[in-house]
Design a protein around this motif. Sequence first.
Motif, PDB file in Angstrom:
ATOM      1  N   GLU A 118       0.813  -1.217   0.000  1.00 34.45           N
ATOM      2  CA  GLU A 118       0.000   0.000   0.000  1.00 34.45           C
ATOM      3  C   GLU A 118       0.850   1.272   0.000  1.00 34.45           C
ATOM      4  OE1 GLU A 118       0.293  -1.542   4.216  1.00 34.45           O
ATOM      5  OE2 GLU A 118      -0.173  -2.400   2.277  1.00 34.45           O
ATOM      6  N   ASP A 119       2.133   1.136   0.326  1.00 36.89           N
ATOM      7  CA  ASP A 119       3.028   2.300   0.342  1.00 36.89           C
ATOM      8  C   ASP A 119       3.729   2.529  -0.997  1.00 36.89           C
ATOM      9  OD1 ASP A 119       2.390   2.726   3.011  1.00 36.89           O
ATOM     10  OD2 ASP A 119       4.051   1.472   3.719  1.00 36.89           O
ATOM     11  N   SER A 121       4.225   3.350  -5.068  1.00 35.22           N
ATOM     12  CA  SER A 121       3.625   4.303  -6.006  1.00 35.22           C
ATOM     13  C   SER A 121       2.742   3.544  -6.985  1.00 35.22           C
ATOM     14  CB  SER A 121       4.721   5.058  -6.754  1.00 35.22           C
ATOM     15  OG  SER A 121       5.384   4.176  -7.652  1.00 35.22           O
ATOM     16  N   ASP A 122       1.922   4.283  -7.714  1.00 35.61           N
ATOM     17  CA  ASP A 122       1.050   3.647  -8.709  1.00 35.61           C
ATOM     18  C   ASP A 122       1.876   2.951  -9.784  1.00 35.61           C
ATOM     19  OD1 ASP A 122      -1.216   4.462  -7.401  1.00 35.61           O
ATOM     20  OD2 ASP A 122      -1.551   6.222  -8.657  1.00 35.61           O
ATOM     21  N   GLU A 123       2.981   3.559 -10.166  1.00 36.52           N
ATOM     22  CA  GLU A 123       3.845   2.957 -11.189  1.00 36.52           C
ATOM     23  C   GLU A 123       4.435   1.636 -10.695  1.00 36.52           C
ATOM     24  OE1 GLU A 123       8.061   4.040 -13.257  1.00 36.52           O
ATOM     25  OE2 GLU A 123       6.608   5.682 -13.070  1.00 36.52           O
ATOM     26  N   GLU A 124       4.895   1.612  -9.437  1.00 31.23           N
ATOM     27  CA  GLU A 124       5.464   0.383  -8.871  1.00 31.23           C
ATOM     28  C   GLU A 124       4.400  -0.716  -8.773  1.00 31.23           C
ATOM     29  OE1 GLU A 124       8.956   1.997  -5.903  1.00 31.23           O
ATOM     30  OE2 GLU A 124       6.862   2.387  -5.359  1.00 31.23           O
ATOM     31  N   LEU A 125       3.182  -0.316  -8.397  1.00 24.40           N
ATOM     32  CA  LEU A 125       2.088  -1.288  -8.320  1.00 24.40           C
ATOM     33  C   LEU A 125       1.753  -1.847  -9.700  1.00 24.40           C
ATOM     34  CD1 LEU A 125      -0.357   0.362  -5.761  1.00 24.40           C
ATOM     35  CD2 LEU A 125       0.968  -1.722  -5.446  1.00 24.40           C
ATOM     36  N   LYS A 126       1.773  -0.997 -10.711  1.00 23.62           N
ATOM     37  CA  LYS A 126       1.494  -1.441 -12.075  1.00 23.62           C
ATOM     38  C   LYS A 126       2.533  -2.465 -12.538  1.00 23.62           C
ATOM     39  CE  LYS A 126      -0.711  -1.165 -15.993  1.00 23.62           C
ATOM     40  NZ  LYS A 126      -1.929  -1.897 -16.120  1.00 23.62           N
ATOM     41  N   LYS A 127       3.822  -2.196 -12.242  1.00 22.38           N
ATOM     42  CA  LYS A 127       4.891  -3.133 -12.614  1.00 22.38           C
ATOM     43  C   LYS A 127       4.707  -4.474 -11.914  1.00 22.38           C
ATOM     44  CE  LYS A 127       8.440   0.296 -13.640  1.00 22.38           C
ATOM     45  NZ  LYS A 127       9.694   0.914 -13.186  1.00 22.38           N
ATOM     46  N   GLU A 129       1.897  -5.710 -10.782  1.00 18.32           N
ATOM     47  CA  GLU A 129       0.708  -6.349 -11.354  1.00 18.32           C
ATOM     48  C   GLU A 129       1.067  -7.058 -12.658  1.00 18.32           C
ATOM     49  OE1 GLU A 129      -3.864  -5.144 -12.587  1.00 18.32           O
ATOM     50  OE2 GLU A 129      -2.316  -3.601 -12.628  1.00 18.32           O
TER      51      GLU A 129
END
Length: 155
Positions: A118-119, A121-127, A129
């Motif tokens: 949850e900490d 970034s959106d970019e890191e979460l996208k990668k 995923e």
Amino acid sequence: MQENKFKKLKKNEQERDFFCVVSDAFRVFARRSSRMLGSAWAFAGAVLVIVVWILTGPTFHFSDTWQLIINTATTVITFLMVFLIQNTQNRDAKAVHLKLDEMIRALKGARNRLVDLEDLSDEELKKLEEQFQRLRKKAEHDGTRSHKANSAKSR
């Protein structure tokens, strides 16, 4: 012995700051309210209020005041419910995160860096995923190959 525990609890309670006391009281209130207001009975009560309001329309000649009453009531109730719902959802989400964190830590071979997703970034979460999608596709592909191999062996 029991008296000692009681004295300790009393001392701890006195040491707690005002914010903690208010926060705990709101937490308890929000949890109970969410349970109560999320029930079928609360929904039925809301429908009943609306039906009564509609039935009183002809009596008040469908006036602006008649409309203002329901508009104001629903706006105020909605405004207050936002805080109750948000509080309970925040607590539930935190509890789920903690449970999942414990499971990740307990599983051998699990990646501990996934604990604080949850900490990211959106970019890191996208990668991440995309990485999981590749793993899933690979597992599906391997599963179909091994399934075909097992079928051939059983013949």
